[in-house]
Design a protein around this motif. Structure first.
Motif, mmCIF file in Angstrom:
data_model
loop_
_atom_site.group_PDB
_atom_site.id
_atom_site.type_symbol
_atom_site.label_atom_id
_atom_site.label_comp_id
_atom_site.label_asym_id
_atom_site.label_seq_id
_atom_site.Cartn_x
_atom_site.Cartn_y
_atom_site.Cartn_z
ATOM 1 N N LYS A 1 0.798 -1.181 -0.032
ATOM 2 C CA LYS A 1 -0.120 0.140 -0.051
ATOM 3 C C LYS A 1 0.617 1.045 0.067
ATOM 4 C CE LYS A 1 -4.176 1.534 0.267
ATOM 5 N NZ LYS A 1 -5.039 1.486 -0.897
ATOM 6 N N ALA A 2 2.192 1.231 0.710
ATOM 7 C CA ALA A 2 2.822 2.435 0.739
ATOM 8 C C ALA A 2 3.418 2.522 -0.569
ATOM 9 C CB ALA A 2 4.076 2.024 2.122
ATOM 10 N N VAL A 3 3.832 1.573 -1.414
ATOM 11 C CA VAL A 3 4.244 1.692 -2.571
ATOM 12 C C VAL A 3 3.301 2.057 -3.532
ATOM 13 C CG1 VAL A 3 5.439 0.299 -4.699
ATOM 14 C CG2 VAL A 3 6.248 -0.090 -2.121
ATOM 15 N N GLU A 4 2.175 1.616 -3.417
ATOM 16 C CA GLU A 4 1.052 2.022 -4.533
ATOM 17 C C GLU A 4 0.556 3.690 -4.290
ATOM 18 O OE1 GLU A 4 -2.715 -0.092 -3.536
ATOM 19 O OE2 GLU A 4 -3.642 1.583 -4.212
ATOM 20 N N LEU A 5 0.952 3.977 -2.794
ATOM 21 C CA LEU A 5 0.540 5.542 -2.669
ATOM 22 C C LEU A 5 1.565 6.430 -3.020
ATOM 23 C CD1 LEU A 5 -1.139 4.700 0.908
ATOM 24 C CD2 LEU A 5 -2.337 5.749 -0.998
ATOM 25 N N CYS A 6 2.746 6.178 -2.916
ATOM 26 C CA CYS A 6 3.828 7.088 -2.947
ATOM 27 C C CYS A 6 4.717 7.071 -4.344
ATOM 28 C CB CYS A 6 4.964 6.810 -1.821
ATOM 29 S SG CYS A 6 4.318 7.035 -0.165
ATOM 30 N N ALA A 7 4.180 5.493 -4.986
ATOM 31 C CA ALA A 7 5.132 5.562 -6.337
ATOM 32 C C ALA A 7 4.280 5.289 -7.474
ATOM 33 C CB ALA A 7 6.097 4.221 -5.887
ATOM 34 N N ALA A 8 3.452 3.788 -7.233
ATOM 35 C CA ALA A 8 3.008 3.423 -8.567
ATOM 36 C C ALA A 8 1.810 4.371 -8.659
ATOM 37 C CB ALA A 8 2.249 2.001 -7.941
ATOM 38 N N ASN A 9 0.872 4.750 -7.780
ATOM 39 C CA ASN A 9 -0.132 5.774 -8.279
ATOM 40 C C ASN A 9 0.142 6.852 -8.616
ATOM 41 O OD1 ASN A 9 -2.084 3.716 -7.658
ATOM 42 N ND2 ASN A 9 -2.940 4.582 -5.794
#
Ligand code: URP
Ligand code: ZN
Ligand code: ZN
Length: 452
Positions: A358-366
């Motif tokens: 989730k942290a990666v999704e919010l801070c990088a992927a999204n």
């Protein structure tokens, strides 16, 4: 032959975590595989016990921004140096359009300040002030130029009227641009500010009291109503209040493309900070809100109703914050945070509040997906080798001394994190190594974005 192999780490993407080796060649991810032993390589790093993550994208910064009677204290080098040291490998900076200026001219004007200075890659959004004459159409030219995202302010002396906002949304729909909004009700802010000043209520607490929950929530709802009416996407920047969260959730549930960004400061602090001796250092807009809003933001993250985390990095020196010792309206609005976003969100993951994915999704992927930053935000083969090696065992207490910004204080002073980045790579180049910036001024390149 690879340039670099990061061996034995746990790769974390927005979807999954798995043990793998990651190879880099010519600044790109060249392979992600269970075992790359035996491959020829110039350099091998052992990441046993560590996480291997995509570099973060900070979609909201104000570097060297003229604001509040001064200029924010991190220029393009200092700000991106600090970003690198917090695992952020791309920053989206706001270009504030001048009156009479086309969107592309505004970008080129700011790019003169940034070119040759940034330590990590950068992209822009244009904050639109003037759409008179042909300027509205110049949005299309900026989209072609690689800047397809814009912001409107509903507050400040350069905020736009409701009608101008509507016109900008309409143009965005026509040409595939994305509009972000700083939503607060300007009239209410001015009315409440006047009232408190006339009553001699001048401390930092009245910054919050003049911009309480409903002032932001009403504007969120109004902005969403227009985006819905036009059926065009909208990105709400620095969402900080619980009813705004509710409005976003409702609009998403109805099927509208409403994106919401929040910032670590709204997840960590409440309006109580404005009662502190150093309360004016926390003055930013929108201000931190009550505990219920803070909780609502975390719940929205867990539900998937917050799409991105960004910092709104806009630091001012203590001496400038002190201008407002006896009058909160004289405090330049904004705080430092560019170095703290990824470590803060990853620490929350490390403590079990959210999954690492989730942290990666919010801070990088999204942010990569939403702003059309196609070569960033993931460790897939062929993407830019923007990589963070994260040690989940390393405890870190934030102090301004350990930060890499030019600002002389941080609102994050004393905040304890569990886990911390130990290395950051920007297109395969090591730019942060265990506490030290080891990158290069001017290494960062302009990232052309496209929403097509
Ligand atoms: O207080 C803030 N947030 N300063 C930067 C400008 C803005 O509103 O984003
Ligand atoms: Zn704003
Ligand atoms: Zn901002």
């Amino acid at each position: 032959m690879f340039d670099l192999i990061i061996k034995n780490g746990t790769v974390c993407t927005a979807d999954e975590m798995f043990k793998a080796d990651v190879a880099v060649k010519d600044g790109k991810i060249a392979a992600v595989s269970e075992d790359l032993s035996g491959c020829e390589c110039a350099k091998v790093i052992d990441a046993s016990g560590k996480l291997v993550l995509p570099g973060a994208i900070d979609a909201h910064t104000h570097l060297a921004m003229p604001f509040g009677g001064t200029i924010s204290s991190d220029d393009y080098f200092a700000g991106t140096r600090a970003a690198a040291c917090g695992g952020t490998t791309t920053v989206f900076d706001f270009v504030l359009q001048d009156f009479g200026e086309t969107m592309v001219d505004a970008v080129k004007r700011r790019d003169k300040l940034c070119k040759g200075r940034a330590a990590v890659d950068y992209a822009y959004h244009v904050a639109v002030k003037d759409v008179s004459g042909k300027l509205l159409d110049s949005i299309e030219e900026a989209v072609e130029y690689g800047v397809p995202s814009f912001k409107v302010f509903m507050v400040y002396d350069f905020g736009v009227t409701d009608g101008v906002f509507y016109k900008i949304l309409e143009k965005a729909k026509q040409c595939g641009a994305l509009i972000g909004v700083h939503a607060e009700n300007n009239e209410m802010v001015n009315t409440l500010t006047e009232k408190f000043l006339s009553e001699g209520k001048t401390s930092a607490w009245y910054h919050y009291m003049s911009r309480p929950e409903f002032v932001e929530a009403e504007a969120d709802r109004r902005a969403i109503a227009w985006a819905k009416a036009l059926d065009t996407p909208l990105y709400i920047v620095h969402l900080a209040n619980k009813d705004g969260v509710k409005a976003v959730t409702e609009a998403k549930d109805e099927g509208y493309t409403i994106y919401a960004e929040t910032c670590p400061q709204y997840l960590e602090f409440t309006c109580d900070v404005y009662k502190r001796e150093d309360g004016r250092n926390f003055v930013c807009s929108p201000p931190m809100k009550g505990e219920e809003s803070r909780q609502a933001l975390w719940e929205a993250i867990k539900r998937g109703d917050i799409d991105t985390i960004a910092t709104d990095h806009c630091p001012f020196q203590t001496s400038e914050k002190d201008w407002g010792k006896d009058d909160f309206t004289k405090i330049p609005n904004g705080c430092a945070g560019i170095e703290n976003m990824y470590p803060y969100m990853l620490s929350a993951a490390n403590e079990g509040k959210i999954p690492f994915t989730k942290a990666v999704e919010l801070c990088a992927a999204n942010p990569a997906k939403i702003f059309g930053c196609k070569q960033k935000g993931s460790l897939a083969v062929g993407k830019d080798a923007d990589i963070v090696i994260y040690d989940p065992e390393k405890d870190f207490t934030i102090t301004n001394e350990a930060m890499h910004s030019d600002c002389d204080h941080t609102i994050w002073e004393g905040v304890k994190l569990h886990g911390y980045p130990v290395q950051t790579y920007s297109r395969g180049k090591l730019v942060y190594d265990n506490g030290d910036f080891v990158g290069e001024e001017g290494w960062g390149e302009f990232v052309k974005c496209s929403l097509k």
